[in-house]
Motif scaffolding. Structure first.
Motif, mmCIF file in Angstrom:
data_model
loop_
_atom_site.group_PDB
_atom_site.id
_atom_site.type_symbol
_atom_site.label_atom_id
_atom_site.label_comp_id
_atom_site.label_asym_id
_atom_site.label_seq_id
_atom_site.Cartn_x
_atom_site.Cartn_y
_atom_site.Cartn_z
ATOM 1 N N MET A 1 0.834 -1.203 0.000
ATOM 2 C CA MET A 1 0.000 0.000 0.000
ATOM 3 C C MET A 1 0.868 1.252 0.000
ATOM 4 O O MET A 1 0.548 2.238 -0.685
ATOM 5 C CB MET A 1 -0.949 -0.024 1.201
ATOM 6 C CG MET A 1 -2.029 -1.088 1.107
ATOM 7 S SD MET A 1 -3.095 -1.199 2.568
ATOM 8 C CE MET A 1 -3.983 0.366 2.433
ATOM 9 N N ARG A 2 1.968 1.222 0.749
ATOM 10 C CA ARG A 2 2.888 2.368 0.747
ATOM 11 C C ARG A 2 3.512 2.554 -0.634
ATOM 12 O O ARG A 2 3.647 3.681 -1.128
ATOM 13 C CB ARG A 2 3.970 2.183 1.809
ATOM 14 C CG ARG A 2 3.501 2.469 3.224
ATOM 15 C CD ARG A 2 4.672 2.646 4.170
ATOM 16 N NE ARG A 2 5.403 1.389 4.346
ATOM 17 C CZ ARG A 2 5.139 0.509 5.296
ATOM 18 N NH1 ARG A 2 4.160 0.746 6.168
ATOM 19 N NH2 ARG A 2 5.857 -0.594 5.413
ATOM 20 N N GLN A 3 3.907 1.449 -1.250
ATOM 21 C CA GLN A 3 4.486 1.523 -2.596
ATOM 22 C C GLN A 3 3.487 2.106 -3.587
ATOM 23 O O GLN A 3 3.847 2.907 -4.452
ATOM 24 C CB GLN A 3 4.923 0.136 -3.047
ATOM 25 C CG GLN A 3 6.132 -0.412 -2.306
ATOM 26 C CD GLN A 3 6.468 -1.824 -2.733
ATOM 27 O OE1 GLN A 3 6.054 -2.289 -3.796
ATOM 28 N NE2 GLN A 3 7.226 -2.538 -1.902
ATOM 29 N N LEU A 4 2.219 1.717 -3.442
ATOM 30 C CA LEU A 4 1.185 2.222 -4.349
ATOM 31 C C LEU A 4 0.948 3.709 -4.139
ATOM 32 O O LEU A 4 0.727 4.453 -5.102
ATOM 33 C CB LEU A 4 -0.110 1.432 -4.137
ATOM 34 C CG LEU A 4 -1.262 1.761 -5.087
ATOM 35 C CD1 LEU A 4 -0.854 1.527 -6.534
ATOM 36 C CD2 LEU A 4 -2.487 0.919 -4.739
ATOM 37 N N GLU A 5 1.011 4.168 -2.886
ATOM 38 C CA GLU A 5 0.856 5.587 -2.616
ATOM 39 C C GLU A 5 1.992 6.398 -3.233
ATOM 40 O O GLU A 5 1.788 7.502 -3.730
ATOM 41 C CB GLU A 5 0.809 5.830 -1.106
ATOM 42 C CG GLU A 5 -0.484 5.348 -0.442
ATOM 43 C CD GLU A 5 -0.451 5.510 1.060
ATOM 44 O OE1 GLU A 5 0.571 6.030 1.571
ATOM 45 O OE2 GLU A 5 -1.434 5.123 1.725
ATOM 46 N N LEU A 6 3.201 5.817 -3.209
ATOM 47 C CA LEU A 6 4.359 6.498 -3.784
ATOM 48 C C LEU A 6 4.336 6.466 -5.303
ATOM 49 O O LEU A 6 4.758 7.425 -5.956
ATOM 50 C CB LEU A 6 5.657 5.846 -3.279
ATOM 51 C CG LEU A 6 5.981 6.044 -1.798
ATOM 52 C CD1 LEU A 6 7.168 5.171 -1.394
ATOM 53 C CD2 LEU A 6 6.304 7.515 -1.531
ATOM 54 N N SER A 7 3.854 5.364 -5.863
ATOM 55 C CA SER A 7 3.871 5.218 -7.320
ATOM 56 C C SER A 7 2.671 4.388 -7.759
ATOM 57 O O SER A 7 2.667 3.158 -7.606
ATOM 58 C CB SER A 7 5.175 4.545 -7.763
ATOM 59 O OG SER A 7 5.217 4.395 -9.163
ATOM 60 N N ASN A 8 1.664 5.050 -8.306
ATOM 61 C CA ASN A 8 0.420 4.386 -8.700
ATOM 62 C C ASN A 8 0.589 3.740 -10.077
ATOM 63 O O ASN A 8 0.034 4.195 -11.078
ATOM 64 C CB ASN A 8 -0.728 5.394 -8.703
ATOM 65 C CG ASN A 8 -2.077 4.720 -8.943
ATOM 66 O OD1 ASN A 8 -2.181 3.500 -8.956
ATOM 67 N ND2 ASN A 8 -3.102 5.528 -9.137
ATOM 68 N N THR A 9 1.368 2.653 -10.109
ATOM 69 C CA THR A 9 1.630 1.955 -11.363
ATOM 70 C C THR A 9 0.762 0.712 -11.468
ATOM 71 O O THR A 9 0.230 0.209 -10.468
ATOM 72 C CB THR A 9 3.106 1.547 -11.461
ATOM 73 O OG1 THR A 9 3.383 0.589 -10.429
ATOM 74 C CG2 THR A 9 4.021 2.757 -11.294
ATOM 75 N N VAL A 10 0.663 0.189 -12.687
ATOM 76 C CA VAL A 10 -0.099 -1.041 -12.909
ATOM 77 C C VAL A 10 0.523 -2.183 -12.111
ATOM 78 O O VAL A 10 -0.195 -2.980 -11.491
ATOM 79 C CB VAL A 10 -0.124 -1.385 -14.416
ATOM 80 C CG1 VAL A 10 -0.664 -2.800 -14.643
ATOM 81 C CG2 VAL A 10 -0.970 -0.374 -15.166
#
Length: 250
Positions: free
Chosen positions: A79-88
């Motif tokens: 979830m933290r990674q997605l917040e930093l970078s909203n990639t596929v």
């Protein structure tokens, strides 16, 4: 001696052996003896798990241990990674993690969000969506998703997708069609689940002789397989044995 005391002692001894073998300061042994479960937990977190991570053969053990200690850790990281970078790729990783954790509603939402634009008919995302739908007992929707997957990707092959399709047919009451799919899976699925589900469905519909033959052949075949394979498939082999006992091994 109580079971709690014996378990504590066993864990303390195991950690003490690790202290000696890893060359760590011997004061750890005194801390382990004095601190019981708390000291063992601390030692495992700061010494055993890092050692396993540095050992290529211990990576899997370390991941499993962390899942037991903190099952939500990887999800928080994703979830933290997605917040930093909203990639596929980051969304796909989070969807896969939700699916593995049994959070089918969020997994379904994430996969549906991925199925847009260039990825509108991506077979991996469509299969993930179908798995999330089936996990939420939405078998008609899961079947429709799998039908759409095959229509859009006629050359795509997936043993898990094939098994899921057979399960959907079974749950929707399409017994003959499900048996036909399971019949193929009994020979082609890379594991024991397909054979077990085929035998169980035969038994449920009173094809008892066929069911016995399938389950007996499954267990006989498994005895010839390597030990690691039997351990990996233990759940389905035990289920097959129980089903065979229920219908009578004759």
């Amino acid at each position: 001696m109580s079971l709690v005391f014996l378990l504590s002692l066993a864990l303390q001894v195991a950690c003490a052996v690790h202290v000696v073998r890893s060359g760590r300061p011997l004061y750890w042994i005194w801390l382990l003896l004095l601190g019981s479960y708390l000291a063992v937990a601390v030692y495992v977190l700061i010494a055993v798990i890092p050692d396993l991570r540095r050992n290529p053969g211990g990576h899997k053990v370390a991941r499993q241990a962390m899942k037991v200690i903190d099952p939500q850790r990887r999800r928080r990281e994703l979830m933290r990674q997605l917040e930093l970078s909203n990639t596929v790729d980051n969304r796909r990783k989070l969807a896969d993690e939700c699916l593995q954790q049994g959070d089918f509603a969020n997994a379904q939402e994430l996969y549906q969000g991925l199925l847009t634009g260039l990825y509108a008919t991506d077979p991996h995302f469509m299969l993930g969506l179908a798995q999330a739908q089936a996990g939420g007992e939405q078998y008609a929707q899961a079947r429709a998703t799998l039908d759409a997957l095959i229509q859009a990707n006629p050359h795509y092959k997936s043993s898990d997708g094939h098994l899921l399709y057979a399960r959907c047919l079974e749950e929707l009451g399409e017994t003959e069609a499900a048996l036909e799919e399971y019949r193929v899976l009994a020979d082609s699925y890379p594991g024991e689940e397909g054979r077990f589900r085929y035998g169980r469905l035969l038994a449920r519909h009173q094809h008892l002789d066929e069911a016995r033959n399938v389950l007996q052949a499954q267990l006989k075949r498994a005895r010839l397989m390597p030990g690691y394979y039997r351990r990996k498939e233990q759940q389905w082999l035990k289920a097959a044995q129980l089903e065979l006992s229920r219908i009578g091994d004759s």
